[in-house]
Design an enzyme around this catalytic site. Structure first.
Site, PDB file in Angstrom:
ATOM      1  N   TYR A  62       4.116   6.247  10.791  1.00  6.52           N
ATOM      2  CA  TYR A  62       4.500   4.878  11.309  1.00  6.52           C
ATOM      3  C   TYR A  62       5.366   4.034  10.216  1.00  6.52           C
ATOM      4  O   TYR A  62       5.599   2.818  10.512  1.00  6.52           O
ATOM      5  CB  TYR A  62       3.150   4.092  11.629  1.00  6.52           C
ATOM      6  CG  TYR A  62       2.207   4.221  10.278  1.00  6.52           C
ATOM      7  CD1 TYR A  62       2.308   3.181   9.391  1.00  6.52           C
ATOM      8  CD2 TYR A  62       1.050   5.054  10.555  1.00  6.52           C
ATOM      9  CE1 TYR A  62       1.321   3.059   8.378  1.00  6.52           C
ATOM     10  CE2 TYR A  62       0.169   4.923   9.415  1.00  6.52           C
ATOM     11  CZ  TYR A  62       0.199   4.257   8.518  1.00  6.52           C
ATOM     12  OH  TYR A  62      -0.686   4.025   7.421  1.00  6.52           O
ATOM     13  N   ARG A  99       0.922  -1.373  -0.059  1.00  4.24           N
ATOM     14  CA  ARG A  99      -0.115   0.130   0.001  1.00  4.24           C
ATOM     15  C   ARG A  99       0.885   1.192   0.080  1.00  4.24           C
ATOM     16  O   ARG A  99       1.534   1.535   1.113  1.00  4.24           O
ATOM     17  CB  ARG A  99      -0.827   0.145   1.171  1.00  4.24           C
ATOM     18  CG  ARG A  99      -1.978   1.021   1.082  1.00  4.24           C
ATOM     19  CD  ARG A  99      -2.696   1.301   2.509  1.00  4.24           C
ATOM     20  NE  ARG A  99      -1.822   2.048   3.231  1.00  4.24           N
ATOM     21  CZ  ARG A  99      -1.660   2.109   4.434  1.00  4.24           C
ATOM     22  NH1 ARG A  99      -2.263   1.411   5.230  1.00  4.24           N
ATOM     23  NH2 ARG A  99      -0.837   3.176   5.079  1.00  4.24           N
ATOM     24  N   HIS A 144      -3.555   4.916   4.246  1.00  2.00           N
ATOM     25  CA  HIS A 144      -4.774   3.883   4.190  1.00  2.00           C
ATOM     26  C   HIS A 144      -6.020   4.719   3.665  1.00  2.00           C
ATOM     27  O   HIS A 144      -6.543   4.150   2.929  1.00  2.00           O
ATOM     28  CB  HIS A 144      -4.981   3.607   5.833  1.00  2.00           C
ATOM     29  CG  HIS A 144      -6.333   3.056   6.017  1.00  2.00           C
ATOM     30  ND1 HIS A 144      -6.476   1.705   5.565  1.00  2.00           N
ATOM     31  CD2 HIS A 144      -7.548   3.420   6.441  1.00  2.00           C
ATOM     32  CE1 HIS A 144      -7.732   1.598   5.712  1.00  2.00           C
ATOM     33  NE2 HIS A 144      -8.356   2.412   6.291  1.00  2.00           N
TER      34      HIS A 144
HETATM   35  C1  LIG Z   1     -14.521  -4.684  12.451  1.00  2.00           C
HETATM   36  C2  LIG Z   1     -13.772  -3.366  11.928  1.00  2.00           C
HETATM   37  N1  LIG Z   1     -12.521  -3.115  12.732  1.00  2.00           N
HETATM   38  C3  LIG Z   1     -11.788  -1.970  12.570  1.00  2.00           C
HETATM   39  C4  LIG Z   1     -12.210  -1.196  11.278  1.00  2.00           C
HETATM   40  C5  LIG Z   1     -11.274  -0.114  11.060  1.00  2.00           C
HETATM   41  N2  LIG Z   1     -10.893  -0.482   9.611  1.00  2.00           N
HETATM   42  C6  LIG Z   1     -11.215  -0.085   8.574  1.00  2.00           C
HETATM   43  S1  LIG Z   1     -10.059  -0.652   7.341  1.00  2.00           S
HETATM   44  C7  LIG Z   1      -8.917  -1.249   8.450  1.00  2.00           C
HETATM   45  C8  LIG Z   1      -7.814  -1.773   8.087  1.00  2.00           C
HETATM   46  C9  LIG Z   1      -8.028  -2.984   7.268  1.00  2.00           C
HETATM   47  O1  LIG Z   1      -6.795  -3.477   6.876  1.00  2.00           O
HETATM   48  P1  LIG Z   1      -6.845  -4.567   5.572  1.00  2.00           P
HETATM   49  O2  LIG Z   1      -7.869  -5.730   5.989  1.00  2.00           O
HETATM   50  O3  LIG Z   1      -5.151  -5.010   5.501  1.00  2.00           O
HETATM   51  O4  LIG Z   1      -7.210  -3.902   4.248  1.00  2.00           O
HETATM   52  P2  LIG Z   1      -6.479  -2.626   3.550  1.00  2.00           P
HETATM   53  O5  LIG Z   1      -7.052  -1.344   4.157  1.00  2.00           O
HETATM   54  O6  LIG Z   1      -4.812  -2.741   3.912  1.00  2.00           O
HETATM   55  O7  LIG Z   1      -6.516  -2.807   2.113  1.00  2.00           O
HETATM   56  C10 LIG Z   1      -9.348  -1.125   9.918  1.00  2.00           C
HETATM   57  C11 LIG Z   1      -8.649  -1.401  11.256  1.00  2.00           C
HETATM   58  C12 LIG Z   1     -13.488  -1.519  10.537  1.00  2.00           C
HETATM   59  N3  LIG Z   1     -13.604  -0.960   9.476  1.00  2.00           N
HETATM   60  N4  LIG Z   1     -13.865  -2.729  10.940  1.00  2.00           N
END
Ligand SMILES: Cc1ncc(C[n+]2csc(CCOP(=O)(O)OP(=O)(O)O)c2C)c(N)n1
Length: 363
Positions: A269, A256, A260
């Site tokens: 970070y 990425r 985010h």
């Molecule tokens: C159940 C839940 N916990 C926390 C969040 C906040 N959140 C949104 S995206 C994310 C990270 C997800 O990371 P990943 O699955 O690796 O996907 P990426 O964003 O890197 O594509 C988090 C923690 C959420 N939306 N839903």
């Protein structure tokens, strides 16, 4: 586990893909990746200008979703995560609908009820996006299981990030899919971050693909910045699913490169050097070099494509910014076939309040 690759970092072919990919498809894959990159860049800037509320960009991850979406048939289902614009474009989602969803205007297929970046289109078999991480994974298994029960010749592909593999939903979905040999393709875009949580804090496993073994089916590790390799892995998984051989987990290893979301600052970070390292493995540059090498593209054509795409994006934004917002009265639509009396009263009250504030402001 070996990583499936067709192109090296410079875009030179190191192994021909197992499937013949027509020249027109190769060019379309390239253009869809370019479109996704430029849309991401423009939407990010629009958020900074206050013209949309939020955005999640996918810079550097384009091959993961274009390679996989292009390996499916139109009759297959796609369950999106939120970082796969090119999968939706490949399916035929118009740029107008995409931008309308970012703005939540009256053209938005989701009627302004989803936050920006949460598109979907029933007619294109693109599920609407759910924010809670990982929820789409068991939903996709349910969809694929239904196809199996109904004996439909279709498969379902679901996208998720590496962070989602720590959710209970991932386990439930993988286990169910393995036991019932569900025709589903799990595609993990391993971009090595879940907001600020790096991959090494997400799992102690060597690869995410290895996790499939525990559920009794195949896991494939693929270079997620190599569109040809992702295409091959997905097409193989889709053929398996159609032949009744059940699910596959594909781990598309990528990075990425951006934040985010527009609410994040990754400089807090991680180090710039790491980002620069991955910029050198850019999926679009690799594909461009491959196409130039095969004489399927010239620098002049490329410059023209880039200009045309940028112009299209700008003209769609101008068009969509003229569209009014979704009417407030639509809040009451789509839940009940017939509006219950309490909601009818609320609707009348709300419309009266809105009308009187409009009258007051025009005085
Ligand atoms: C159940 C839940 N916990 C926390 C969040 C906040 N959140 C949104 S995206 C994310 C990270 C997800 O990371 P990943 O699955 O690796 O996907 P990426 O964003 O890197 O594509 C988090 C923690 C959420 N939306 N839903």
């Amino acid at each position: 586990m070996n990583m499936l690759q067709c192109l090296d970092d410079s875009g030179t072919i190191i192994r021909e893909p197992a499937y013949h990919i027509e020249d027109a498809i190769l060019l379309k894959q390239y253009k869809t990746m370019l479109l996704s990159r430029f849309v991401d860049d423009r939407m990010f800037k629009m958020q900074r200008q206050g013209r949309i509320g939020f955005y999640l960009s996918s810079t550097g991850e384009e091959a993961t979703y274009v390679g996989s979406a292009s390996a499916l048939e139109e009759r297959d289902w796609i369950f999106l995560c939120y970082r796969e614009p090119g999968a939706a474009f490949w399916r035929g989602l118009s740029l107008n609908f995409f931008v309308a969803q970012m703005m939540g205007n009256a053209n938005d297929l989701t009627k302004g009820r989803q936050m920006p970046n949460h598109y979907g289109a029933r007619a294109l078999k693109l599920s609407s996006i759910s924010s809670p991480v990982g929820t789409q994974i068991p939903q996709a298994v349910g969809c694929a299981w239904a196809s199996k029960i109904l004996k439909k010749d279709e498969t379902t592909l679901v996208y998720f990030g590496d962070g989602a593999t720590s959710q209970g939903d991932f386990h439930t979905a993988m286990n169910f899919a393995g036991v019932f040999k569900v025709p589903v393709i799990f595609l993990c875009r391993n971009n090595q971050f879940a907001i600020s949580v790096p991959l090494e804090h997400q799992t102690a496993a060597l690869t995410i693909a290895d996790k499939a073994v525990a559920y009794g089916f195949e896991g494939i590790l693929v270079d997620g910045n190599d569109v040809l390799a992702v295409y091959e892995a997905t097409r193989k998984a889709a053929e398996k699913a159609r032949n009744g051989e059940g699910p596959t987990l594909i781990e598309a290893l990528t990075y990425r490169r951006g934040a985010h979301s527009t609410s994040d600052d990754p400089r807090m970070y991680r180090k710039d050097e790491e980002v620069l390292k991955w910029e050198k493995r850019d999926p679009i540059q690799r594909m461009k070099n491959y196409l130039l090498g095969r004489n399927l593209l010239t620098e002049e054509e490329n410059a023209r494509f880039e200009k045309e795409i940028q112009e299209e994006i700008m003209s769609v934004i101008v068009m969509e910014e003229k569209i009014p917002t979704v009417p407030v009265s639509s809040l009451f639509d789509d839940v009940y076939a017939e509006l219950p009396s309490n909601l009818k009263n609320q609707k009348e009250y709300l419309m009266k309040v809105l009308q009187s504030s409009k009258n007051n402001s025009s005085k």
